[in-house]
Motif scaffolding. Structure first.
Motif, short mmCIF file in Angstrom:
data_model
loop_
_atom_site.label_atom_id
_atom_site.label_comp_id
_atom_site.label_asym_id
_atom_site.label_seq_id
_atom_site.Cartn_x
_atom_site.Cartn_y
_atom_site.Cartn_z
N UNK A 374 -5.83 -1.99 -0.27
CA UNK A 374 -6.25 -2.04 -1.67
C UNK A 374 -7.65 -2.64 -1.68
N UNK A 375 -8.34 -2.52 -2.81
CA UNK A 375 -9.67 -3.12 -2.86
C UNK A 375 -9.58 -4.63 -2.66
N UNK A 376 -10.49 -5.18 -1.88
CA UNK A 376 -10.50 -6.64 -1.71
C UNK A 376 -11.53 -7.20 -2.70
N UNK A 377 -11.06 -8.10 -3.56
CA UNK A 377 -11.96 -8.64 -4.57
C UNK A 377 -12.92 -9.65 -3.95
N UNK A 378 -13.99 -9.94 -4.68
CA UNK A 378 -15.06 -10.78 -4.17
C UNK A 378 -14.56 -12.15 -3.69
N UNK A 379 -13.72 -12.77 -4.51
CA UNK A 379 -13.24 -14.11 -4.19
C UNK A 379 -12.43 -14.12 -2.89
N UNK A 380 -11.53 -13.15 -2.77
CA UNK A 380 -10.70 -13.08 -1.57
C UNK A 380 -11.57 -12.79 -0.34
N UNK A 501 -10.62 2.16 -6.95
CA UNK A 501 -9.19 2.18 -7.26
C UNK A 501 -8.71 3.59 -7.54
N UNK A 502 -7.41 3.70 -7.79
CA UNK A 502 -6.81 5.02 -8.00
C UNK A 502 -7.28 5.63 -9.32
N UNK A 503 -7.46 6.93 -9.32
CA UNK A 503 -7.80 7.61 -10.56
C UNK A 503 -6.60 8.43 -11.06
N UNK A 504 -5.47 8.31 -10.37
CA UNK A 504 -4.28 9.04 -10.80
C UNK A 504 -3.20 8.05 -11.24
N UNK A 505 -1.97 8.46 -11.32
CA UNK A 505 -0.92 7.58 -11.81
C UNK A 505 -0.20 6.84 -10.70
N UNK A 506 -0.96 6.46 -9.69
CA UNK A 506 -0.38 5.61 -8.64
C UNK A 506 -0.94 4.20 -8.83
N UNK A 507 -0.06 3.21 -8.74
CA UNK A 507 -0.49 1.82 -8.90
C UNK A 507 -0.21 1.11 -7.59
N UNK A 508 -1.19 0.33 -7.12
CA UNK A 508 -0.99 -0.36 -5.84
C UNK A 508 -0.62 -1.82 -6.12
N UNK A 509 0.63 -2.14 -5.81
CA UNK A 509 1.15 -3.49 -6.05
C UNK A 509 1.36 -4.16 -4.69
N UNK A 510 0.68 -5.26 -4.48
CA UNK A 510 0.75 -5.96 -3.17
C UNK A 510 0.55 -4.98 -2.02
N UNK A 511 -0.34 -4.05 -2.19
CA UNK A 511 -0.63 -3.10 -1.11
C UNK A 511 0.36 -1.96 -1.00
N UNK A 512 1.39 -1.92 -1.85
CA UNK A 512 2.35 -0.81 -1.80
C UNK A 512 2.02 0.19 -2.90
N UNK A 513 1.96 1.45 -2.50
CA UNK A 513 1.67 2.49 -3.50
C UNK A 513 2.92 2.81 -4.30
N UNK A 514 2.80 2.75 -5.61
CA UNK A 514 3.95 3.07 -6.45
C UNK A 514 3.52 4.10 -7.49
#
Ligand code: WTA
Length: 635
Positions: A374-380, A501-514
């Motif tokens: 997943x994208x890694x945010x600046x802070x992380x 990030x995704x442009x479709x209806x997939x959501x990445x939660x804790x690195x898992x694609x849902x």
């Protein structure tokens, strides 16, 4: 493997240019110089993007396990192939040499053959992160069976649908698994799944936790019993380049999960090549990827990529916070890890803990640290860089997908200057393009668009098992002639890519694609639910979390709402697995819909994020008044 190693940025650009100008020559050389083949290919690549037909190294004969195991036996027989770090740190770590691993794989292949498994048969593997998982995968590959690893956190229904989809007759599972201070009875889940899988004939059970299990004579077999009797000699199956190697399921934005099919030669060349270059792998390195082998990262960068290079790879059974939140750092110190590859969600959760947990460990063995999923945010990114890498280890932010087989866009350590939150530059052989919604290519820099790939690469999945039409429609029709990733990206002023990030209806939660659709289908199974819509909202540890808008049937009105929320999450856990549970549930009387009946998720997303400033154009809504009602009732 040494021939394709890149040493500096000018060399990268030179290599990149060459690879784009003549991809056939580029991959031909890599395949030729770094792998063992029974027979060479007659054609490097043949492709037809319009029909999604892609073949690499046509007519070559090989077996990937000859490359992962057998060929190392002379020079690296005693070298550790796998370090197994158990869940409980008081249990001793195991060091499995290449010779031992080879023997265990041969024995396992004989066990599977005795159970009736033949070349081309599918075998489902539902195991925790223990050495037998890698052994099972490699045994399938050695005998030409197609492995399909199912993440051991999936529910019985999710397991059954995958087993049925690929038509496996044999399942390998364990009695149970350890996770932190819990243990989970996996065989019970398989017993339930099998009630829904008429094709399954045999279940091979690995003993791990020693829990009680139900037993069906003639169907269930303890691995231990068969393994004792199995011969250590196995004649490796000779495979065609395009013979299936494995099926791995990934979420789709609609309907059932997609069984991505990877084939033998291209996947091997691509994972071997990318592992070596992206992690700057050197002979005595100790490499650790914390992913689960149930996902593509574990397939490509715990098993195949490292073993193809004769590396030492760690299999970690536990979780980052057990027995304490310094487990990762303790393991790095204990095994003197040189490359550490993990996910932003793990980094964010550990960054919340006291910094003392990190500082009390000696992490000086680390040379390269990586991020994936997943994208890694600046802070992380900065926390990882400052406290784990101590500002001296390059962070390889690797962008890729189950479908791509291996890493596509990533810095090369010590070569590509890193930039926080940027996956930076494509690897040689990879041609990213950004497309606008009108299917025009967006050229130049400081632009953003839909991320596509122009030319096939060896690691690309070849089809969706049993549904080539869906494969073609999902990846090759939105932008004809190109592979569409489903991700958005921007290209900065120097040509670096950042995945947005995704442009479709997939959501990445804790690195898992849902996928949103399967979760909605699952919620709608609850008798009180009439309709639902799921969107993602930002979460400081998980990256994204799930927000469900649920319409109840009349009968639901009088019920205890908090209890209903629990029941809805239980239905999700039962049908899909706990990872798909909703963080927030809001009951609504209707959903914002367009005149054609489509839910306007854009608005729901804004409400879930708490951004009420501008809902954009709502004039096409059939029921604009519902927007205020939902906003006012936000949980
Ligand atoms: C996302 C995991 C930003 C992306 C290997 C992709 C990333 C999806 C990155 C694939 C990254 C993966 N930066 N986003 N470095 N890596 N993604 O199939 O949305 O589990 O399409 O493969 O994860 O997830 P999958």
């Amino acid at each position: 493997m040494k021939n394709y190693v890149i040493h500096d940025l000018p060399e990268y650009f030179k290599e990149y240019k060459k690879s784009i100008k003549n991809p056939k020559k580029f991959w031909d050389k890599i395949a030729d110089e770094n792998f063992v083949w029974y027979q060479r290919w007659s054609k490097v690549v043949k492709y037809d993007m319009d029909n999604a037909k892609i073949e690499w190294f046509k007519n070559a004969k090989l077996n990937i396990t000859k490359n992962c195991l057998d060929r190392h036996l002379n020079d690296r027989g005693d070298k550790t192939a796998i370090i197994f770090e158990p869940n409980n740190p008081t249990e001793e770590a195991q060091h499995i040499s290449y010779r031992d691993l080879h023997q265990r794989v041969c024995k396992m292949a004989n066990v599977l053959a005795d159970l009736g498994v033949k070349k081309g048969d599918r075998v489902c593997i539902y195991l925790p992160m223990i050495p037998e998982l890698a052994v099972s995968v490699l045994a399938c590959a050695k005998m030409g069976a197609v492995h399909s690893v199912i993440f051991a956190g999936f529910s019985d229904s999710a397991v059954a649908s995958r087993v049925n989809d690929c038509g496996a007759k044999v399942i390998i599972c364990s009695d149970g698994s350890f996770r932190g201070n819990k243990s989970i009875d996996l065989k019970v889940i398989i017993d339930k799944a099998i009630e829904k899988t008429p094709l399954v004939e045999k279940v091979l059970v690995v003993k791990r936790t020693g829990c009680e299990v139900n037993w069906k004579e003639g169907r269930d077999f303890w691995l231990e019993d068969l393994y004792q009797k199995a011969s250590p000699d196995f004649v490796t199956k000779i495979m065609d380049a395009e013979d299936p190697l494995f099926i791995l399921y990934t979420s789709g934005s609609t309907g059932k999960p997609k069984g991505m099919l990877h084939t033998t030669a291209g996947y091997m060349v691509y994972t071997g090549y990318t592992f070596k270059n992206v992690f700057d792998y050197q002979e005595n390195d100790i490499y650790w990827c914390t992913a689960d082998i149930g996902w593509i990262t574990g397939h490509s960068y715990i098993i195949y990529g490292p073993l193809l290079n004769g590396a030492t790879t760690v299999i970690f059974e536990g979780i980052p916070t057990y027995p304490q939140p310094d487990r990762f750092w303790e393991v790095i110190e204990k095994h003197k890890i040189t490359q550490f590859y993990t996910a932003p969600t793990a980094i964010r959760s550990l960054a919340k803990e006291s910094i003392d947990w990190v500082e009390k460990h000696d992490l000086s063995s680390l040379r390269v640290i990586g991020s994936v999923g997943e994208p890694i945010n600046d802070e992380a990114w900065h926390w990882y860089n400052d406290h784990v890498g101590k500002k001296k280890c390059p962070i390889v932010d690797t962008w890729w997908q189950t479908e791509t087989g291996g890493i596509m866009i990533s810095p090369l350590p010590f070569i590509t200057p890193t930039k926080p939150t940027y996956a930076t530059l494509p690897l040689p052989g990879i041609q990213p393009v950004l497309m606008d919604d009108k299917r025009n290519e967006i050229t130049g820099n400081q632009v953003d668009g839909n991320l596509c790939i122009r030319f096939p690469w060896p690691g690309i999945a070849r089809t969706i098992w049993g549904d080539h039409q869906r494969y073609k429609e999902t990846y090759f029709t939105a932008f004809p002639g190109k592979y569409f990733t489903g991700d958005g990206a921007l290209r900065d002023e120097v040509g670096y890519y950042r995945i947005t990030g995704r442009v479709d209806d997939i959501i990445i939660v804790s690195g898992h694609n849902l996928g949103t659709a399967p979760i909605e289908d699952s919620i709608n199974l609850h008798p009180a639910v009439a309709e639902s819509a799921i969107v993602g909202f930002p979460h400081d540890v998980k990256g994204s979390a799930l927000y469900g808008f649920v319409i109840l049937k009349d009968t639901g009105e009088s019920r205890d709402r908090e209890n209903l929320k629990k029941e809805i999450n239980n239905v999700i856990a039962d049908t899909m697995g706990p990872i798909a549970k909703l963080d927030k549930i809001q009951f609504v009387s209707a959903l914002p819909k367009t005149r054609s009946g489509k839910i306007m998720r854009r608005i729901l997303r804004k409400i879930a994020e708490g951004d009420f400033s501008n809902f954009g154009d709502t004039s096409t809504l059939l029921n604009p008044e519902i927007v205020d009602e939902i906003r006012d009732g936000k949980v």
